[in-house]
Design a protein around this motif. Sequence first.
Motif, PDB file in Angstrom:
ATOM      1  N   ALA A 168     -11.411   1.944  -1.190  1.00 54.63           N
ATOM      2  CA  ALA A 168     -12.245   2.641  -0.690  1.00 54.63           C
ATOM      3  C   ALA A 168     -11.724   4.316   0.120  1.00 54.63           C
ATOM      4  O   ALA A 168     -12.617   4.454   0.871  1.00 54.63           O
ATOM      5  CB  ALA A 168     -12.926   1.693   0.290  1.00 54.63           C
ATOM      6  N   SER A 169     -10.873   4.451  -0.364  1.00 54.52           N
ATOM      7  CA  SER A 169      -9.920   5.450  -0.154  1.00 54.52           C
ATOM      8  C   SER A 169      -9.992   6.828  -1.303  1.00 54.52           C
ATOM      9  O   SER A 169     -11.249   7.576  -2.174  1.00 54.52           O
ATOM     10  CB  SER A 169      -9.071   4.942   0.540  1.00 54.52           C
ATOM     11  OG  SER A 169      -8.037   6.406   1.383  1.00 54.52           O
ATOM     12  N   TRP A 208     -19.275   6.727   4.044  1.00 53.65           N
ATOM     13  CA  TRP A 208     -18.072   6.006   3.649  1.00 53.65           C
ATOM     14  C   TRP A 208     -17.249   7.580   5.050  1.00 53.65           C
ATOM     15  O   TRP A 208     -17.142   8.135   5.315  1.00 53.65           O
ATOM     16  CB  TRP A 208     -17.193   6.426   2.467  1.00 53.65           C
ATOM     17  CG  TRP A 208     -16.815   6.649   1.520  1.00 53.65           C
ATOM     18  CD1 TRP A 208     -15.492   6.444   1.621  1.00 53.65           C
ATOM     19  CD2 TRP A 208     -15.729   8.061   1.056  1.00 53.65           C
ATOM     20  NE1 TRP A 208     -13.951   6.259   2.002  1.00 53.65           N
ATOM     21  CE2 TRP A 208     -14.585   7.255   0.413  1.00 53.65           C
ATOM     22  CE3 TRP A 208     -16.427   8.710   0.510  1.00 53.65           C
ATOM     23  CZ2 TRP A 208     -13.271   8.363  -0.026  1.00 53.65           C
ATOM     24  CZ3 TRP A 208     -15.296   9.958  -0.256  1.00 53.65           C
ATOM     25  CH2 TRP A 208     -14.231   9.176  -0.265  1.00 53.65           C
ATOM     26  N   LYS A 209     -16.053   6.866   5.489  1.00 54.18           N
ATOM     27  CA  LYS A 209     -15.271   6.764   6.019  1.00 54.18           C
ATOM     28  C   LYS A 209     -15.797   6.897   7.987  1.00 54.18           C
ATOM     29  O   LYS A 209     -17.559   7.078   8.109  1.00 54.18           O
ATOM     30  CB  LYS A 209     -14.797   7.982   6.248  1.00 54.18           C
ATOM     31  CG  LYS A 209     -13.702   8.335   4.559  1.00 54.18           C
ATOM     32  CD  LYS A 209     -13.278   9.629   4.640  1.00 54.18           C
ATOM     33  CE  LYS A 209     -12.638   9.921   3.301  1.00 54.18           C
ATOM     34  NZ  LYS A 209     -12.499  11.264   3.162  1.00 54.18           N
ATOM     35  N   GLN A 247     -15.623   2.216  -5.044  1.00 55.01           N
ATOM     36  CA  GLN A 247     -16.604   3.292  -4.339  1.00 55.01           C
ATOM     37  C   GLN A 247     -17.482   3.579  -6.208  1.00 55.01           C
ATOM     38  O   GLN A 247     -18.295   3.884  -6.157  1.00 55.01           O
ATOM     39  CB  GLN A 247     -16.535   4.590  -3.917  1.00 55.01           C
ATOM     40  CG  GLN A 247     -17.657   5.322  -3.173  1.00 55.01           C
ATOM     41  CD  GLN A 247     -17.235   6.144  -2.407  1.00 55.01           C
ATOM     42  OE1 GLN A 247     -18.027   6.938  -2.688  1.00 55.01           O
ATOM     43  NE2 GLN A 247     -16.666   6.121  -1.902  1.00 55.01           N
ATOM     44  N   PRO A 279     -11.247   4.505   5.586  1.00 56.49           N
ATOM     45  CA  PRO A 279     -11.997   4.455   4.878  1.00 56.49           C
ATOM     46  C   PRO A 279     -12.398   3.393   4.259  1.00 56.49           C
ATOM     47  O   PRO A 279     -12.624   2.551   3.956  1.00 56.49           O
ATOM     48  CB  PRO A 279     -11.239   4.945   3.924  1.00 56.49           C
ATOM     49  CG  PRO A 279      -9.697   4.135   3.710  1.00 56.49           C
ATOM     50  CD  PRO A 279      -9.323   4.588   5.795  1.00 56.49           C
ATOM     51  N   LEU A 294     -25.286   4.792  -1.642  1.00 54.84           N
ATOM     52  CA  LEU A 294     -24.371   4.227  -0.832  1.00 54.84           C
ATOM     53  C   LEU A 294     -24.825   5.003   0.671  1.00 54.84           C
ATOM     54  O   LEU A 294     -25.672   5.972   0.839  1.00 54.84           O
ATOM     55  CB  LEU A 294     -23.106   5.421  -0.801  1.00 54.84           C
ATOM     56  CG  LEU A 294     -22.240   5.969  -0.347  1.00 54.84           C
ATOM     57  CD1 LEU A 294     -20.993   4.806   0.063  1.00 54.84           C
ATOM     58  CD2 LEU A 294     -20.989   7.009  -0.426  1.00 54.84           C
ATOM     59  N   MET A 318     -16.366   1.464   3.679  1.00 61.17           N
ATOM     60  CA  MET A 318     -17.336   2.338   2.742  1.00 61.17           C
ATOM     61  C   MET A 318     -18.384   1.008   2.934  1.00 61.17           C
ATOM     62  O   MET A 318     -18.425  -0.207   2.895  1.00 61.17           O
ATOM     63  CB  MET A 318     -17.827   2.226   1.226  1.00 61.17           C
ATOM     64  CG  MET A 318     -18.700   2.422   0.234  1.00 61.17           C
ATOM     65  SD  MET A 318     -18.051   2.351  -1.636  1.00 61.17           S
ATOM     66  CE  MET A 318     -17.764   0.627  -1.583  1.00 61.17           C
TER      67      MET A 318
END
Length: 403
Positions: free
Chosen positions: A246-247, A268-269, A255, A277, A265, A279
């Motif tokens: 997820a980075s 994210w972050k 993702q 990170p 989505l 999500m």
Amino acid sequence: MIPVEQAQKQICAAFRPLPAEQVGLAEALGRVLAEEVTARVSHPPFAVSAMDGYAVRAADVATVPVRLKLVGTAPAGGHYEGRVGPGEAVRILTGGPLPEGADSIVIQENARRDGDSVELTAAAEPGRHIRPQGQDFEAGKPIFRAGTRMTVRDIGLAAAANRPWLKVRRRPRVAILSTGDELSMPGEPLGPAGIVGSNGLALSAFVRACGGEPVDLGIARDDSGVLAEMLAGAAGADLLLTTGGASVGDHDLVQEALQAQGMKLAFWKIAMRPGKPVMFGQLGSTPVLGLPGNPVSALVCSLLFVKPAFAVMEGRAPGGETETAILGSDLKANDQRQDYLRARLGRDAEGKLVAHPMARQDSAMMAFLAQADGLVIRPPHAPAAEAGEIVPVIRFPSDLLGI
């Protein structure tokens, strides 16, 4: 990056209370009630004696010593069918129904029986040593509110109230997918650059401790095709948790794979440490929460985001975990991210809660998390703090084995 509070609100808004199901009382431990529960009987169901002794009319024992005629017995599980008249007494045991006409109990230590009579040496008062009908609870009155998580004590109360079946929320079903070529399950051979993957087992334990049913999908290699195939196992889940990927690295494909499957989505972050990170999105009808691969980050984020989501699914209000404590050591000024510092919690001489942050806070160090009792919350841009100041903390719930 979005603030922690905003992330919590968005995540909780994606969930709804789960349907109710009926379970036997023996299976209700840890389950969350879907409706108010009322007692079907009163307890005690009639006035009973609280002691072994003699049921009497208080007026007959106003002056002592006095000798009364013994006319019968009222054992627990039985009753004296007659009426206690002037100058009469009935032998009664603890839990025995109070005979008609009696209004007091003289305990056996203050009585001497002699054949069909008994001499009483202590004066009686109306209501003495008597448990009135419905003293504990009354038939038709509520004993539990909807949203109550059933404890061992609650099981006993429900049994006494004659409730053999209860309507509870269905357990949340949570699919868990770990990712990373470097990961191996505990006990498996490690590659030259491999590490043991702990997140799948830890998150399964977390879900189970929260009252859910974990579905561990295993460890997926960093391959979009493999990820897509393993994500199919999340069909029908109430929540999909992923860890790692997820980075922003070259091999962080989770993702991408989820969006290829149609995930929308949401964000994210998050402006937090540990756990930046993170999500969150929606894959069909299933919310998806992508957690960091670092084990400390994954569990701290579970406490902050998964546990509140469970509360919503169980029909309860999320929140309420934060309290305050005295800071046990100095802290430096914080940056733009909200910090969650692992800490030992204790009491000072006055019984006040004191938080001692761990000296090291690396998000890959599980040993410090295992030794911690909670988290000290440092808001974004918080100035330096000195020992003795009041800080917000989250105490690890004991029912989550320290998380």
